[in-house]
Write a protein that holds these residues in place. Structure first.
Motif: not given
Ligand code: C5P
Length: 218
Positions: A187-214
């Motif tokens: 388990l390790k991030p790919a070198p070209d992966a976007l790191l998203l720390d969701t400790t203080h992030m709701g699901i919906e915010t994380a979904v939007q961040a992934v969609l924006a990254h895509y």
């Protein structure tokens, strides 16, 4: 021209399963829950009475896994195992069989076959590093072990189970250590992966961040 893939990797209970499913639904993409394949492999080994460290026997079961995914349910041959594969013991078993190189090799092509039009969202540990290294958009979701244990704790209590938060934190750290330290596909991030720390992030915010990254990768 190949169909696009969004890979979402990360430790257990990081929220990646929920985030990946929602992203797939928004985009109308296929969804691969690769952890379910390791859970199904562990469950079939347990049912067959095979030892979880008998690499050849478990790999043979993985190669011939009669798994079907339909309408959010998971089937092993004629048996609905949707709930059975979520048991803690099966998760533990999955983490053990996932450390066996022959088992990972046996599941490789099956996972790649999910890459179909119009696209795929793939959830796991090695989606961006090993299975789809050429994916146009990669995300690595994390959260602190405490935050992840608390999420798991809430789920268990909601389902009417009893649980100890301290035990869950310890289990989470042990599972992370095994998944991170193993020789194959750790388990390790790919070198070209976007790191998203969701400790203080709701699901919906994380979904939007992934969609924006895509969208930014297209
Ligand atoms: O994601 P989930 O908790 O269902 O995965 C169960 C186990 O399967 C993980 O602890 C991990 O050891 C293994 N796994 C893996 N590679 C993946 C997905 C899951 O090694 N791509």
């Amino acid at each position: 021209h190949r169909s696009p893939v969004i890979t979402i990797d990360g430790p257990s209970a990081s929220g990646k399963g929920t985030v990946a499913e929602r992203v797939a639904r928004v985009l109308g993409f296929h969804f691969l829950d690769s952890g379910a394949l390791y859970r199904l492999t562990a469950l079939s080994a347990m049912k067959a009475g095979a030892s979880l460290d008998d690499e050849a026997a478990v790999a043979a079961l993985a190669a011939a896994l009669p798994a079907r995914f339909r309408d959010g349910r998971v089937w092993l041959a004629d048996e609905d195992v949707t709930d059975a594969i979520r048991a803690e013991a099966v998760g533990e078993g999955a983490s053990k069989v996932a450390a066996l190189p022959a088992v990972r090799a046996a599941l490789l092509e099956r996972q790649r076959a999910y890459r179909q039009a119009p696209g795929l969202v793939a959830d796991g540990r090695d989606m961006g590093t090993v299975i789809f290294p050429d994916a146009p958009a990669k995300v690595f979701l994390t959260a602190s072990a405490e935050a992840r244990a608390e999420r798991r704790y809430k789920q268990l209590i909601e389902k009417g189970n009893s649980a100890s938060l301290a035990d869950l934190v310890a289990d989470m750290q042990a599972r992370d250590a095994r998944d991170t330290a193993r020789a194959v596909a750790p388990l390790k991030p790919a070198p070209d992966a976007l790191l998203l720390d969701t400790t203080h992030m709701g699901i919906e915010t994380a979904v939007q961040a992934v969609l924006a990254h895509y969208a930014s990768c297209e």
